[in-house]
Design a protein around this motif. Structure first.
Motif, mmCIF file in Angstrom:
data_model
loop_
_atom_site.group_PDB
_atom_site.id
_atom_site.type_symbol
_atom_site.label_atom_id
_atom_site.label_comp_id
_atom_site.label_asym_id
_atom_site.label_seq_id
_atom_site.Cartn_x
_atom_site.Cartn_y
_atom_site.Cartn_z
ATOM 1 N N ASN A 39 0.791 -1.227 0.000
ATOM 2 C CA ASN A 39 0.000 0.000 0.000
ATOM 3 C C ASN A 39 0.821 1.275 0.000
ATOM 4 N N GLU A 40 2.160 1.176 0.034
ATOM 5 C CA GLU A 40 2.977 2.390 -0.025
ATOM 6 C C GLU A 40 2.885 3.087 -1.373
ATOM 7 N N PHE A 41 2.334 2.403 -2.374
ATOM 8 C CA PHE A 41 2.240 2.983 -3.715
ATOM 9 C C PHE A 41 0.918 3.722 -3.954
ATOM 10 N N ILE A 46 -4.388 4.050 0.416
ATOM 11 C CA ILE A 46 -5.745 3.569 0.121
ATOM 12 C C ILE A 46 -5.812 3.132 -1.341
ATOM 13 N N PRO A 47 -6.079 1.859 -1.610
ATOM 14 C CA PRO A 47 -6.152 1.384 -3.001
ATOM 15 C C PRO A 47 -7.441 1.820 -3.678
ATOM 16 N N PRO A 48 -7.494 1.758 -5.000
ATOM 17 C CA PRO A 48 -8.738 2.101 -5.708
ATOM 18 C C PRO A 48 -9.817 1.053 -5.483
ATOM 19 N N ASN A 49 -11.042 1.428 -5.770
ATOM 20 C CA ASN A 49 -12.160 0.492 -5.776
ATOM 21 C C ASN A 49 -12.481 0.112 -7.210
ATOM 22 N N GLY A 52 -16.433 -5.443 -8.250
ATOM 23 C CA GLY A 52 -16.385 -6.881 -8.455
ATOM 24 C C GLY A 52 -15.007 -7.485 -8.393
ATOM 25 N N ILE A 53 -13.974 -6.652 -8.193
ATOM 26 C CA ILE A 53 -12.597 -7.146 -8.187
ATOM 27 C C ILE A 53 -11.873 -6.751 -6.899
ATOM 28 N N LEU A 54 -11.817 -5.448 -6.648
ATOM 29 C CA LEU A 54 -11.140 -4.927 -5.452
ATOM 30 C C LEU A 54 -12.051 -3.892 -4.821
ATOM 31 N N GLU A 55 -12.587 -4.206 -3.665
ATOM 32 C CA GLU A 55 -13.529 -3.318 -3.007
ATOM 33 C C GLU A 55 -13.152 -3.158 -1.537
ATOM 34 N N GLY A 56 -13.019 -1.907 -1.101
ATOM 35 C CA GLY A 56 -12.647 -1.650 0.283
ATOM 36 C C GLY A 56 -11.311 -2.238 0.671
ATOM 37 N N GLY A 57 -10.416 -2.353 -0.287
ATOM 38 C CA GLY A 57 -9.097 -2.919 -0.015
ATOM 39 C C GLY A 57 -9.061 -4.437 -0.021
ATOM 40 N N ASN A 58 -10.182 -5.094 -0.318
ATOM 41 C CA ASN A 58 -10.260 -6.552 -0.305
ATOM 42 C C ASN A 58 -10.368 -7.100 -1.724
ATOM 43 N N THR A 59 -9.460 -8.002 -2.067
ATOM 44 C CA THR A 59 -9.530 -8.693 -3.356
ATOM 45 C C THR A 59 -10.590 -9.781 -3.260
ATOM 46 N N LEU A 60 -11.618 -9.705 -4.080
ATOM 47 C CA LEU A 60 -12.780 -10.580 -3.921
ATOM 48 C C LEU A 60 -12.510 -12.013 -4.362
ATOM 49 N N ASP A 61 -11.611 -12.216 -5.298
ATOM 50 C CA ASP A 61 -11.253 -13.564 -5.761
ATOM 51 C C ASP A 61 -9.732 -13.673 -5.770
ATOM 52 N N GLN A 62 -9.162 -14.098 -4.664
ATOM 53 C CA GLN A 62 -7.704 -14.138 -4.539
ATOM 54 C C GLN A 62 -7.070 -15.255 -5.363
ATOM 55 N N ASN A 63 -7.856 -16.222 -5.795
ATOM 56 C CA ASN A 63 -7.309 -17.263 -6.664
ATOM 57 C C ASN A 63 -7.061 -16.738 -8.077
ATOM 58 N N ARG A 64 -7.868 -15.768 -8.476
ATOM 59 C CA ARG A 64 -7.754 -15.217 -9.832
ATOM 60 C C ARG A 64 -6.909 -13.948 -9.875
ATOM 61 N N GLY A 277 -17.280 3.119 -13.341
ATOM 62 C CA GLY A 277 -17.481 2.507 -12.030
ATOM 63 C C GLY A 277 -16.254 2.484 -11.147
ATOM 64 N N ILE A 278 -15.192 3.176 -11.544
ATOM 65 C CA ILE A 278 -13.909 3.108 -10.840
ATOM 66 C C ILE A 278 -13.748 4.299 -9.906
ATOM 67 N N GLU A 279 -13.416 4.033 -8.655
ATOM 68 C CA GLU A 279 -13.022 5.060 -7.709
ATOM 69 C C GLU A 279 -11.504 5.002 -7.577
ATOM 70 N N ALA A 280 -10.828 5.937 -8.205
ATOM 71 C CA ALA A 280 -9.368 5.878 -8.262
ATOM 72 C C ALA A 280 -8.714 6.212 -6.932
ATOM 73 N N PHE A 281 -9.280 7.188 -6.204
ATOM 74 C CA PHE A 281 -8.688 7.629 -4.939
ATOM 75 C C PHE A 281 -9.772 7.780 -3.873
ATOM 76 N N PRO A 282 -10.413 6.682 -3.483
ATOM 77 C CA PRO A 282 -11.519 6.781 -2.523
ATOM 78 C C PRO A 282 -11.022 7.205 -1.139
ATOM 79 N N GLY A 283 -11.843 7.985 -0.452
ATOM 80 C CA GLY A 283 -11.527 8.349 0.922
ATOM 81 C C GLY A 283 -10.344 9.278 1.082
ATOM 82 N N THR A 284 -9.968 9.983 0.009
ATOM 83 C CA THR A 284 -8.843 10.915 0.068
ATOM 84 C C THR A 284 -9.334 12.344 -0.151
ATOM 85 N N GLN A 285 -8.403 13.297 -0.141
ATOM 86 C CA GLN A 285 -8.756 14.701 -0.361
ATOM 87 C C GLN A 285 -8.787 15.087 -1.843
#
Length: 386
Positions: A39-41, A46-49, A52-64, A277-285
């Motif tokens: 997450n230093e990058f 805070i990662p993007p949303n 269906g893939i990455l939401e709230g910092g959680n990868t929904l399908d870690q096998n894929r 549908g992409i939030e590039a910088f959620p929760g930031t200024q």
């Protein structure tokens, strides 16, 4: 115990102590299980949303979807979220620190060994041209390809030194990108964004600092080499704090992966969210509803020439509207009002006049002197007096 015996025993115990120490010190893994490990990058970590893939910092399908801390020479350079089914990245992201554009490195494209074997080397390695990899693209997939480039997501242009630039040449940071799109509209956008980052993204510590996220949306075309998904859309977003503007700056761009199409327009982060549908910088200024178009819309701005595709748009090829004598007279007055302007101002003004008569469709390079501009006035004046 005698001193000699003690020393002998100590020498025997040292190797064992070293092994025990290594067993408890954590090692740096390139392919990690959570985006938090890289997450230093991201801005404010805070990662993007990505729906269906990455939401709230959680990868929904870690096998894929695999998080890759892109590492070269044992140093993390940027982060990629990789789709092992489509064999293309979802996005790549990093902090922008600036530096000269420099020449494009001549380097063999690399792959991520840990996608094939999690216990393999942490560092990216050169791709073997004879191997078809199971979970990622390889050189063989692009062999003798004339229609598509290995299109960078995070470009070498944005990296600050030679090794950093080299690190972007991994196929886990590339997608099949239409050649004309890659070398044309997309390249122009990258250079415009770099100009903004270089000139305006300087923080309160007089340090160049910005954050960039660049991604691709999978398409429905027949896969490249029957294996690699061809994205339908590529998108890019950046955000930074500007000391000179005393505000946060942000913008987004996206375009269809086609050879022909309009120039990429500067959009807001809210428009990126609404459209893709992409939030590039959620929760930031980062501002959601404003873009940086004012930073290059005026001729005196630092990035006016680098971002010329946005203010120097080509005229429409559709049939121009009918122009009445009154409208022509109005144009004549506008011409007379602006005839003393410097050539760049005059060209910019003429290009954006509404209802410009078809008989006066003169290309901008010809409008580089007041004499040529006044030559246009004569038929306008004549028509207006009829």
């Amino acid at each position: 115990m005698k001193q000699g015996e003690a020393m002998s025993l100590l020498k025997q115990l040292l190797p064992l102590a070293a092994l025990l120490l290594l067993s408890i010190v954590p090692t740096d893994s390139r392919v990690v299980t959570s985006v938090e490990d890289c997450n230093e990058f991201f801005l404010q970590q805070i990662p993007p949303n990505i729906p269906g893939i990455l939401e709230g910092g959680n990868t929904l399908d870690q096998n894929r979807y695999k998080v890759i801390c892109q590492t070269l020479r044992n140093i993390r350079r940027f982060v990629t979220l990789y789709d092992t089914k489509n064999r293309i990245p979802v996005f790549s992201a990093a902090e922008y620190r600036g530096g000269p554009a420099g020449k494009r490195p001549k380097i063999k494209w690399m792959i991520e060994p840990q996608l094939e074997n999690i216990n393999d080397n942490d560092n990216m390695i050169p791709a073997d041209k004879t191997i078809t990899y199971n979970h990622q693209a390889g050189d063989i997939d692009y062999y003798k390809q004339t229609e598509f480039d290995r299109g960078h997501l995070f470009p070498s242009l944005y990296k600050s030194d030679e090794v950093d630039k080299r690190s972007t040449f991994t196929l886990t940071n590339a997608v099949p990108q239409r050649r004309q799109f890659n070398n044309g509209r997309w390249n122009m956008m990258e250079r415009c964004v770099k100009c903004i980052l270089d000139n305006y993204c300087i923080n309160n510590n007089d340090r160049r600092e910005g954050f960039v996220v660049i991604g691709a949306q999978p398409g429905n075309e027949n896969p490249l080499n029957q294996r690699i998904n061809i994205p339908s859309v590529l998108w890019s977003a950046f955000c930074c704090y500007s000391h000179s503007k005393e505000s946060w700056l942000a913008s987004a761009h996206w375009g269809e992966n086609k050879d022909d199409g309009p120039n990429l327009q500067t959009k807001t982060l809210a428009e990126l969210h609404t459209e893709l549908g992409i939030e590039a910088f959620p929760g930031t200024q980062c501002p959601n509803d404003t873009s940086v178009t004012e930073l290059y819309s005026e001729p005196e701005s630092l990035c006016h020439s680098k971002c010329r595709q946005y203010w120097n748009r080509k005229k429409s090829t559709s049939t121009p509207p009918t122009t009445t004598a009154l409208q022509i007279q109005h144009l004549c007055l506008l011409h007379l009002t602006h005839r003393s302007l410097p050539a760049p101002h005059l060209s910019h003004h003429l290009e954006h006049l509404p209802h410009f008569p078809p008989q006066f469709q003169i290309t901008v390079p010809h409008l580089v002197s007041q004499q040529l501009a006044l030559w246009v006035l004569q038929p306008v004046s004549t028509a207006a007096t009829v």
